[in-house]
Design an enzyme around this catalytic site. Structure first.
Site, PDB file in Angstrom:
ATOM      1  N   ASP A   1       0.883  -1.167   0.000  1.00  0.00           N
ATOM      2  CA  ASP A   1       0.000   0.000   0.000  1.00  0.00           C
ATOM      3  C   ASP A   1       0.922   1.218   0.000  1.00  0.00           C
ATOM      4  OD1 ASP A   1      -2.265   1.685   0.284  1.00  0.00           O
ATOM      5  OD2 ASP A   1      -1.960   1.735   2.448  1.00  0.00           O
TER       6      ASP A   1
ATOM      7  N   ASP B   1      -2.327   0.887   7.472  1.00  0.00           N
ATOM      8  CA  ASP B   1      -1.552   0.770   6.228  1.00  0.00           C
ATOM      9  C   ASP B   1      -1.086  -0.666   5.996  1.00  0.00           C
ATOM     10  OD1 ASP B   1      -1.349   3.633   5.263  1.00  0.00           O
ATOM     11  OD2 ASP B   1      -0.584   3.845   7.297  1.00  0.00           O
TER      12      ASP B   1
ATOM     13  N   GLU C   1      -1.231  -1.442  -4.830  1.00  0.00           N
ATOM     14  CA  GLU C   1      -2.451  -0.678  -5.084  1.00  0.00           C
ATOM     15  C   GLU C   1      -2.176   0.372  -6.156  1.00  0.00           C
ATOM     16  OE1 GLU C   1      -5.637   2.165  -2.740  1.00  0.00           O
ATOM     17  OE2 GLU C   1      -4.441   0.746  -1.583  1.00  0.00           O
TER      18      GLU C   1
END
EC number: 3.1.21.10
Length: 173
Positions: free
Chosen positions: A8, A139, A67
């Site tokens: 991420d 996160d 992502e």
């Protein structure tokens, strides 16, 4: 048996999560955050590259998933996020890992069942899916969600085609 590193990305905090897939079972191997310091963006990008490179050396993943950039309200933030993604992707590419990219909606849908899930819902489902004693930091949970999404996507491809394919550099191989 595959080890998947999910990321991420962020210019200040980059989450990572590592899972091992044994058939239909997903096992938690590790997760955490790379926290960059300083105001100098090139230095922060190097810290992300070095951090991801170290995680790759430590866990020896077979696959890398990250992502995709979302549309940010602030163009400068979106550019910095894109550069952070680039640093992580280069680290994976240097290690010869196949790279897969997923939107936030795809990740939330794979983990929670709806693309509009809140961060807390993702954290809770990651805790349940990976049988963790506590919910991971946000996160890190998002990064684990990326890895879980990649696993589920590959399982769907296997079911449809009889063999796994991974998206790399904008094409399937």
């Amino acid at each position: 048996m595959a080890i998947i590193l999910g990321v991420d990305p962020g210019s200040r905090i980059t989450g990572y999560g590592v899972i091992q897939c044994l058939g239909r079972q997903q096992l938690y191997l590790g997760s955490g955050c790379i926290r960059t310091s300083g105001e100098d963006l090139p230095l922060r990008l190097k810290q992300i590259f070095d951090g991801i490179s170290e995680i790759i050396r430590q866990y020896q993943p077979d696959e890398f998933a990250i992502e995709r950039v979302f549309l940010a309200k602030n163009a400068d933030s979106a550019l910095k996020l894109g550069q952070a993604r680039g640093a992580a992707i280069v680290a994976a590419t240097v290690a010869n890992l196949p790279v897969a990219e997923y939107s936030a909606t795809q990740i939330k849908n794979a983990v929670v069942g709806t693309g509009r899930a809140k961060k807390e819902q993702v954290q809770h489902m990651i805790q349940q899916l990976l049988k963790l004693p506590a919910a991971p930091q946000a996160d890190a949970a998002d990064a684990l969600g990326v890895a879980v999404c990649h696993y589920h996507t590959n399982q769907s491809l296997v079911a449809l085609s009889g063999r796994a394919t991974t998206r790399t550099y904008g094409r399937y191989r």
